[in-house]
Design an enzyme around this catalytic site. Structure first.
Site, PDB file in Angstrom:
ATOM      1  N   ASP A 175       0.104  -1.326   0.102  1.00  0.00           N
ATOM      2  CA  ASP A 175      -0.129  -0.147   0.273  1.00  0.00           C
ATOM      3  C   ASP A 175       0.923   0.919   0.190  1.00  0.00           C
ATOM      4  O   ASP A 175       1.870   1.132   0.482  1.00  0.00           O
ATOM      5  CB  ASP A 175      -1.040   0.265   0.936  1.00  0.00           C
ATOM      6  CG  ASP A 175      -2.181  -1.254   1.231  1.00  0.00           C
ATOM      7  OD1 ASP A 175      -2.379  -1.193   0.625  1.00  0.00           O
ATOM      8  OD2 ASP A 175      -2.494  -0.922   2.320  1.00  0.00           O
ATOM      9  N   TYR A 225       6.989 -10.108   6.994  1.00  0.00           N
ATOM     10  CA  TYR A 225       7.201  -8.465   7.517  1.00  0.00           C
ATOM     11  C   TYR A 225       7.157  -7.869   8.010  1.00  0.00           C
ATOM     12  O   TYR A 225       7.642  -9.042   9.825  1.00  0.00           O
ATOM     13  CB  TYR A 225       5.423  -7.798   6.876  1.00  0.00           C
ATOM     14  CG  TYR A 225       4.823  -7.540   5.187  1.00  0.00           C
ATOM     15  CD1 TYR A 225       5.171  -7.031   4.825  1.00  0.00           C
ATOM     16  CD2 TYR A 225       4.150  -9.414   5.061  1.00  0.00           C
ATOM     17  CE1 TYR A 225       4.144  -6.706   3.591  1.00  0.00           C
ATOM     18  CE2 TYR A 225       4.104  -9.146   3.569  1.00  0.00           C
ATOM     19  CZ  TYR A 225       3.709  -7.970   2.880  1.00  0.00           C
ATOM     20  OH  TYR A 225       2.801  -7.882   1.843  1.00  0.00           O
TER      21      TYR A 225
END
Length: 248
Positions: free
Chosen positions: A52, A113
């Protein structure tokens, strides 16, 4: 046409995300334009993770088909030269020819992540845009214990964006660790795949546990509610990094 794997890092601060946007800069567009300037081909990249706006990557992977079997080092260096000339905060770490059936997105077997929280009274200066600044003291130990409740296979409806296009909200979370080193709290998450906004949603909810706003039982209740409205605060994109992608 030979297929190339590209290993990529980027600062997501100046981009509207990985994927093409109609009127905003994207990482995908920056690299595709650099490739076109290198070899004159209009190409389309596919990435392992469509990050994003504001999300960073130290180990994004993408693939692209080119007309010629260029040496990987030449592709890397030429594309980087054009990225540098354009002022894009993107670097191709490695380029290599791979089998035609390699798919950066669908061949991936794991994604990793890292989320970084700067937990101190003073705001970020050197790391501004690369951390979530939380001035109130957080209990990283409590966050780590609560994170264990999210491990394994669950319906993560509570922790996914209402805009998520995945067919199923069920995912298997293989790792969710919280640790502190001085003023920095790191949250590491691993799974085969994640839902849209899942990591940031989990981090925001764990932060609520860390500041005493939630108990472990309340986090568990949020998970079991399978309701987006039950989610805690969604952590901002600044602190999130894609740090690894696994392939067979």
């Amino acid at each position: 046409m030979p297929r190339f794997r590209l290993d990529i890092e980027y600062d997501g601060s100046l981009f509207a995300g990985w994927q093409h946007q109609a009127d905003q800069p994207s990482v995908q567009q920056a690299i595709e334009q650099a490739i076109e300037k290198f070899c004159g081909e209009a190409v389309r990249l596919r990435a392992a993770g469509r990050t994003d706006a504001g999300v960073h990557a130290s180990a994004q992977v993408a693939h692209v088909d080119l007309a010629k079997p260029w040496p990987g080092d030449k592709v890397r260096d030429a594309v980087n030269a054009h990225l540098q000339a354009a002022g894009a905060h993107v670097a191709i770490l490695k380029a290599a020819i791979v089998p035609d059936d390699f798919d950066a997105r669908f061949s991936a077997t794991g994604r990793h992540y890292l989320y970084r929280i700067l937990n101190r009274r003073a705001p970020a200066a050197l790391e501004k845009g690369k951390v979530w600044w939380v001035p109130k003291r957080l209990d990283a130990g409590a966050m780590h214990e609560a994170a264990k409740l999210l491990l394994g296979r669950h319906d993560f409806t509570t922790f996914r964006s209402t805009q998520c296009q995945a067919n199923s909200p069920v995912r298997t979370l293989e790792r969710l660790d919280v640790s502190r080193a001085g003023d920095m709290i790191e949250v590491r998450a691993s799974a085969r795949s994640f839902l849209h906004n899942q990591v940031r949603s989990m981090v925001g909810s764990l932060k609520r546990v860390g500041d005493g706003g939630w108990t472990e039982a309340e986090l568990k209740a949020a998970l079991e509610a399978r309701d987006r409205a039950a989610c805690g605060q969604v952590a901002p994109p600044d602190g999130l990094f894609l740090i690894g992608v696994d392939y067979p």
